[in-house]
Design a protein around this motif. Structure first.
Motif, PDB file in Angstrom:
ATOM      1  N   ASN A 121      14.205 -18.870   3.951  1.00  0.00           N
ATOM      2  CA  ASN A 121      13.666 -20.629   5.287  1.00  0.00           C
ATOM      3  C   ASN A 121      14.387 -20.799   5.723  1.00  0.00           C
ATOM      4  OD1 ASN A 121      11.900 -20.694   1.894  1.00  0.00           O
ATOM      5  ND2 ASN A 121      10.860 -20.467   3.633  1.00  0.00           N
TER       6      ASN A 121
ATOM      7  N   ALA B 232      10.207 -21.026  -8.640  1.00  0.00           N
ATOM      8  CA  ALA B 232      10.157 -22.347  -7.707  1.00  0.00           C
ATOM      9  C   ALA B 232       8.712 -21.665  -6.753  1.00  0.00           C
ATOM     10  CB  ALA B 232      11.987 -21.861  -7.290  1.00  0.00           C
ATOM     11  N   GLY B 233       8.740 -20.672  -6.745  1.00  0.00           N
ATOM     12  CA  GLY B 233       7.476 -20.148  -5.810  1.00  0.00           C
ATOM     13  C   GLY B 233       8.040 -18.772  -4.657  1.00  0.00           C
TER      14      GLY B 233
ATOM     15  N   ARG C   7       2.832 -26.025   5.143  1.00  0.00           N
ATOM     16  CA  ARG C   7       4.488 -25.701   5.721  1.00  0.00           C
ATOM     17  C   ARG C   7       4.866 -26.447   7.230  1.00  0.00           C
ATOM     18  NH1 ARG C   7       7.875 -25.044   1.076  1.00  0.00           N
ATOM     19  NH2 ARG C   7       6.803 -25.784  -0.861  1.00  0.00           N
TER      20      ARG C   7
ATOM     21  N   ASP D 112      16.736 -25.388  -3.497  1.00  0.00           N
ATOM     22  CA  ASP D 112      16.132 -24.133  -2.775  1.00  0.00           C
ATOM     23  C   ASP D 112      16.743 -23.312  -1.665  1.00  0.00           C
ATOM     24  OD1 ASP D 112      12.788 -25.820  -3.231  1.00  0.00           O
ATOM     25  OD2 ASP D 112      14.253 -24.247  -4.526  1.00  0.00           O
TER      26      ASP D 112
ATOM     27  N   ASP E 256       5.709 -15.049   4.069  1.00  0.00           N
ATOM     28  CA  ASP E 256       6.124 -14.153   3.347  1.00  0.00           C
ATOM     29  C   ASP E 256       5.435 -13.968   1.732  1.00  0.00           C
ATOM     30  OD1 ASP E 256       9.459 -15.303   2.451  1.00  0.00           O
ATOM     31  OD2 ASP E 256       7.245 -16.313   1.466  1.00  0.00           O
ATOM     32  N   THR E 257       4.425 -14.679   1.443  1.00  0.00           N
ATOM     33  CA  THR E 257       4.671 -15.162  -0.282  1.00  0.00           C
ATOM     34  C   THR E 257       2.996 -14.179  -0.259  1.00  0.00           C
ATOM     35  OG1 THR E 257       2.918 -17.037   0.053  1.00  0.00           O
ATOM     36  CG2 THR E 257       4.938 -17.186  -0.581  1.00  0.00           C
TER      37      THR E 257
ATOM     38  N   ARG F 170      13.375 -30.230   1.145  1.00  0.00           N
ATOM     39  CA  ARG F 170      14.370 -29.222   1.989  1.00  0.00           C
ATOM     40  C   ARG F 170      15.133 -29.558   2.408  1.00  0.00           C
ATOM     41  NH1 ARG F 170      12.726 -23.287   0.676  1.00  0.00           N
ATOM     42  NH2 ARG F 170      14.877 -23.387   1.295  1.00  0.00           N
TER      43      ARG F 170
ATOM     44  N   TYR G 261       1.451 -20.493  -0.406  1.00  0.00           N
ATOM     45  CA  TYR G 261       1.722 -21.715   0.869  1.00  0.00           C
ATOM     46  C   TYR G 261       3.136 -21.095   1.732  1.00  0.00           C
ATOM     47  CZ  TYR G 261       6.306 -21.935  -2.163  1.00  0.00           C
ATOM     48  OH  TYR G 261       6.989 -20.459  -2.864  1.00  0.00           O
ATOM     49  N   HIS G 262       3.632 -19.924   2.229  1.00  0.00           N
ATOM     50  CA  HIS G 262       4.189 -19.448   2.637  1.00  0.00           C
ATOM     51  C   HIS G 262       3.801 -17.816   3.428  1.00  0.00           C
ATOM     52  CE1 HIS G 262       8.411 -21.450   2.259  1.00  0.00           C
ATOM     53  NE2 HIS G 262       7.627 -22.437   3.337  1.00  0.00           N
TER      54      HIS G 262
ATOM     55  N   ILE H 205       7.047 -28.802  -5.156  1.00  0.00           N
ATOM     56  CA  ILE H 205       6.480 -28.790  -3.809  1.00  0.00           C
ATOM     57  C   ILE H 205       5.203 -27.243  -3.211  1.00  0.00           C
ATOM     58  CG2 ILE H 205       8.254 -29.877  -2.636  1.00  0.00           C
ATOM     59  CD1 ILE H 205       9.962 -27.861  -2.115  1.00  0.00           C
ATOM     60  N   ASN H 206       5.375 -26.897  -4.357  1.00  0.00           N
ATOM     61  CA  ASN H 206       4.348 -26.103  -4.444  1.00  0.00           C
ATOM     62  C   ASN H 206       3.968 -25.746  -6.068  1.00  0.00           C
ATOM     63  OD1 ASN H 206       6.123 -23.755  -5.718  1.00  0.00           O
ATOM     64  ND2 ASN H 206       7.045 -23.737  -4.101  1.00  0.00           N
TER      65      ASN H 206
ATOM     66  N   MET I 154       5.603 -24.548  -9.076  1.00  0.00           N
ATOM     67  CA  MET I 154       6.601 -24.836 -10.139  1.00  0.00           C
ATOM     68  C   MET I 154       6.076 -26.124 -10.697  1.00  0.00           C
ATOM     69  SD  MET I 154       8.600 -26.089  -5.786  1.00  0.00           S
ATOM     70  CE  MET I 154      10.490 -26.198  -6.904  1.00  0.00           C
TER      71      MET I 154
ATOM     72  N   GLY J  66      10.243 -17.885   6.570  1.00  0.00           N
ATOM     73  CA  GLY J  66       9.207 -17.730   5.309  1.00  0.00           C
ATOM     74  C   GLY J  66       7.765 -17.885   5.983  1.00  0.00           C
TER      75      GLY J  66
ATOM     76  N   CYS K 294      11.986 -14.383  -0.220  1.00  0.00           N
ATOM     77  CA  CYS K 294      12.365 -15.627  -0.111  1.00  0.00           C
ATOM     78  C   CYS K 294      13.783 -16.059  -0.610  1.00  0.00           C
ATOM     79  CB  CYS K 294      11.103 -16.506  -1.246  1.00  0.00           C
ATOM     80  SG  CYS K 294       9.904 -15.967  -1.277  1.00  0.00           S
TER      81      CYS K 294
HETATM   82  N1  ARG Z   1      10.162 -17.675   2.207  1.00  0.00           N
HETATM   83  C1  ARG Z   1       9.266 -18.257   0.689  1.00  0.00           C
HETATM   84  N2  ARG Z   1       7.786 -18.636   0.366  1.00  0.00           N
HETATM   85  N3  ARG Z   1      10.318 -19.045  -0.373  1.00  0.00           N
HETATM   86  C2  ARG Z   1      10.137 -19.351  -1.406  1.00  0.00           C
HETATM   87  C3  ARG Z   1      10.533 -21.401  -1.187  1.00  0.00           C
HETATM   88  C4  ARG Z   1      10.420 -21.841  -2.795  1.00  0.00           C
HETATM   89  C5  ARG Z   1      10.927 -23.570  -3.344  1.00  0.00           C
HETATM   90  N4  ARG Z   1      10.604 -23.847  -4.252  1.00  0.00           N
HETATM   91  C6  ARG Z   1       9.182 -24.018  -1.378  1.00  0.00           C
HETATM   92  O1  ARG Z   1       9.249 -24.568  -2.579  1.00  0.00           O
HETATM   93  O2  ARG Z   1       9.684 -24.240  -0.669  1.00  0.00           O
END
Ligand code: ARG
Ligand code: NAD
Length: 702
Positions: free
Chosen positions: A71, A258-259, A139, A65, A170-171, A90, A167-168, A21-22, A25, A121, A264
């Motif tokens: 999240n 898992a990204g 997201r 996850d 906080d990344t 999720r 994609y979030h 989903i990102n 992954m 996130g 996270c």
């Molecule tokens: N706060 C974050 N960046 N969380 C990471 C989530 C990773 C999870 N595999 C997803 O894609 O949702």
């Protein structure tokens, strides 16, 4: 609650990469090591437990996850906005997190089902508690931000994410203590970067390079100045240390599969808001309706791209899919953007695609008066190639003289496309987006009925012969019904030996107007007078002695007679493209350019007049054949309304693509030699018969 900072974590008992989903992954499904994940998670848990109080939520089988507790939701004070996950993979975590929050005594808010939001996130408190940074684009939805502002009673600053690796929020974004900000600017659009720079002074901003960003350096947990993070470069570590931070790097590579990383895997439970915050999220919304072949003509995709690429967000409120191939579909969208300017840009783009503003049925167009001739009011509406209507005094009126890159002037109960340079003081110009609609679908349907066989787009792969057959068939139909075909041609038509074929088309009654520049006329007349073009013998293909003077001698001779027509009538010119135009009474217009020799008496060196003359001759055209002239083809494309079939023939794909990209169904691009194209076209018309004359050799009067 203790003064210690408190966090929520979830043991990785069921963690694995089970789906994609990102981007992180991809290629990692079932390739994570549970053993290493447990070791890495335990190390982070230990680092955090030494500095804060860590609560644990029970992991649940089937939701791998869930380990990413950031999240779970967004917490401020004793309030939680529960996450509403975008991906079904999720969504099963929601009830478990909700139960945990309720058991702890939090007030839990839940967003409407259509509004995705992925908690801390995608939403991070300014460390001084002054406002909430909230991400959107992959997201979480922009439309969720007003709810955050209302429920958490805080100002929300919306940031649009543009790089799917981040994609979030906080990344790529980490507010630190003392007002510092660790972030990766390239993960955001321009508007968002401007907003960050407005709120965070330069000395507090710590932008990271991509090498740090892709190791999740921004996905960090700041516990009173100690930064827990997967990895940072030595340079970034030094930068953080210079600002008083202690950096603790702890390997989280199993979770990167898992990204996710440190931030996270944690959710801060006791966040406090500074007093006197202004609970507002400047998210503006409008409802629009789009109707037509939304799916098969990709109109819906175009509309969504227009919204997202201009920094907006949307919700589909209603969608009615047409039952049959020929029936149309209807979609009602709520379109949102962080600023008025961005929303207007989006709405203009949607109106271009035929969208109608929900309230527009009872809103007149906004008219502003011209204060200085040749200058439009600031937020003038820019016209497109599509048929357009404006609402004036409660009536929808069609805009006349439709073309792109103009403005709309309303005079009484009429409206006209007008070039900015032609505006007069006092003209009433349509501004903004209210009370405007384009009839894009109508022209598309009409276009699709008349030209389906040609389709649109550019292809050098598509066999030229097939397209030539289709164009010949269309030329013949236009001629039969007394329609109008306009030819735009460059001198390359003559250089490639296509002059005789174009002359044949004119003589055969397939051309009702010819547009070009000084050169095509000079070289066509040179060929008739000397058998050369640019001094090259077109039969033998070799340069002739003294041939480089031929085009000047040609110009001089026509200047001596005063016009091309006079030279034809004097029997000096005895064949060729312009000879046939004169004989057949086909009007032509030659627009001057900086490159012109002479020029010929017929060449209009006043470009404004030349454009007006071109526009006059294009009026009412059914088809425009653009033959190897980038300059004039693009100029004509800019002034031709939708509904007119444009055939662009050029050896350069880039030129052909530019014209095909007008976004209308009616553009066909053919990448080939123009001389070959004309030869095939003439042969095909001969094969179609109907009293077609055979091409005559070009007579020279030497
Ligand atoms: N706060 C974050 N960046 N969380 C990471 C989530 C990773 C999870 N595999 C997803 O894609 O949702
Ligand atoms: N002596 C003169 O007065 C003189 C000479 C040349 C050009 N000009 C003027 O300069 C302006 C621009 O001229 P232009 O329109 O020719 O130039 P242009 O560059 O705008 O267009 C020429 C086009 O021809 C294409 N082309 C080249 N060879 C081809 C082939 N074999 N088959 C198909 N396409 C081919 C090129 O890719 C290009 O797109 C015009 O106004 C013209 O009158 C004047």
């Amino acid at each position: 609650m203790s003064s210690l900072i408190q966090y929520l974590m979830c043991p990785p008992d069921h963690y694995e990469v089970d789906y994609v989903i990102n981007p992180w992954m991809v290629g990692n499904v079932h390739r994570s090591s549970r053993e290493r994940a447990v070791q890495q998670w335990q190390a982070l848990y230990q680092h955090l437990s030494q500095r804060a109080k860590v609560h644990l939520v029970e992991p649940v089988q089937g939701w791998p996850d869930m380990v990413f507790t950031a999240n779970a939701g967004l917490i401020l004070g004793s309030t939680v906005v529960l996450s509403r996950f975008y991906h079904p993979e999720r969504q099963g975590e929601q009830p478990h997190f909700k139960a945990w929050f309720e058991k702890q005594g939090y007030t839990v808010y839940e967003l409407p089902p259509a509004l995705a939001f992925e908690g801390a996130g995608d939403a991070l408190l300014d460390r001084a508690g002054r406002w909430l940074w909230a991400g959107y684009g992959f997201r979480s939805m922009l439309e969720s931000h007003p709810y955050l502002a209302k429920w958490l009673e805080i100002e929300v600053l919306s940031l649009r994410l543009v790089d799917e690796r981040f994609y979030h929020l906080d990344t790529c974004f980490c507010p630190l203590s003392e007002g510092y900000l660790l972030y990766y600017p390239a993960a955001f659009d321009a508007y968002s970067n401007r907003l960050i720079e407005m709120r965070v002074p330069p000395e507090k901003r710590i932008p990271v390079q991509e090498a740090d960003a892709i190791h999740f350096a921004c996905n960090a947990v700041d516990v009173n100045g100690t930064i827990l993070v997967n990895w940072v470069s030595p340079e970034l570590e030094a930068t953080l240390q210079e600002r008083g931070f202690t950096v603790v790097q702890t390997d989280l590579t199993e979770f990167l599969k898992a990204g996710g990383a440190a931030k996270c895997l944690t959710l801060r439970l006791n966040e406090t808001v500074a007093p006197q915050t202004d609970p507002v999220a400047t998210v503006l919304s409008r409802t629009v309706t789009l109707q037509g072949h939304l799916v098969d003509s990709a109109l819906l995709t175009e509309a969504v791209d227009c919204i997202v690429e201009n920094g907006g967000s949307f919700q589909i409120l209603k969608f009615h899919l047409g039952e049959k191939r020929q029936s149309t579909s209807t979609v009602e969208l709520s379109v949102s953007a962080p600023t008025e300017e961005m929303l207007d840009t989006i709405l203009s783009g949607l109106i271009e695609r035929g969208a109608r503003l929900a309230e527009q049925s009872h809103q007149d167009a906004r008219l502003e008066r011209v204060q200085k001739s040749g200058v439009a009011p600031d937020d003038f509406y820019v016209t497109t190639i599509y048929p357009t209507e404006v609402r004036v005094a409660g009536q929808w009126i069609p805009v006349q003289r439709q073309r792109m890159d103009g403005v709309i002037v309303v005079k009484g109960s009429a409206a006209y496309c007008t070039l900015i340079r032609d505006l007069q003081v006092g003209d009433a110009v349509v501004c903004g987006v209210e009370g405007i609609r384009t009839l894009r679908q109508a022209s598309k349907e009409r276009g699709s009925q008349e030209f389906t066989f040609m389709g649109s787009g550019v292809s050098s792969e598509r066999r030229v012969e097939i397209l030539v057959e289709q164009i010949a068939w269309e030329l013949r139909r236009i001629k039969e019904r007394g329609g109008k075909t306009v030819v735009v041609a460059g001198p390359v038509v003559i250089h490639t030996g296509g002059g005789s074929h174009l002359a044949t088309l004119i003589r055969g009654g397939y051309v009702q107007a010819l547009l070009g520049g000084n050169a095509i006329a000079v070289h066509d007349l040179e060929q008739n007078l000397y058998g050369t073009s640019l001094g090259v013998d077109l039969v033998r293909g070799n340069a002739v002695k003294g041939g480089h003077k031929h085009h000047l001698k040609t110009i001089n001779l026509i200047r001596k007679h005063g016009s091309i027509r006079a030279a034809v009538e004097a029997g000096v010119i005895t064949g060729g493209v312009f000879y046939e135009c004169i004989r057949a009474g086909v009007p032509f217009s030659l627009a001057g350019s900086i490159r012109d020799d002479g020029p010929l008496p017929d060449t209009e060196m006043d470009l404004v007049k030349a454009q007006q003359d071109y526009a006059r001759l294009i009026q009412g055209a059914d088809m425009v054949l653009m033959l190897s002239s980038m300059l004039h083809s693009i100029g004509v494309g800019n002034m031709t309304p939708a509904g007119v079939k444009l055939i662009c023939v050029d050896i350069n794909p880039a030129v052909v693509t530019k014209l095909a990209d007008r976004g209308s169904l009616e553009s066909v691009g053919i990448v080939t030699d123009v001389g070959l194209f004309l030869s095939l076209l003439v042969q095909q018309l001969a094969r179609l018969g109907q009293g077609y004359e055979r091409p005559q050799p070009v007579l020279t009067s030497r």
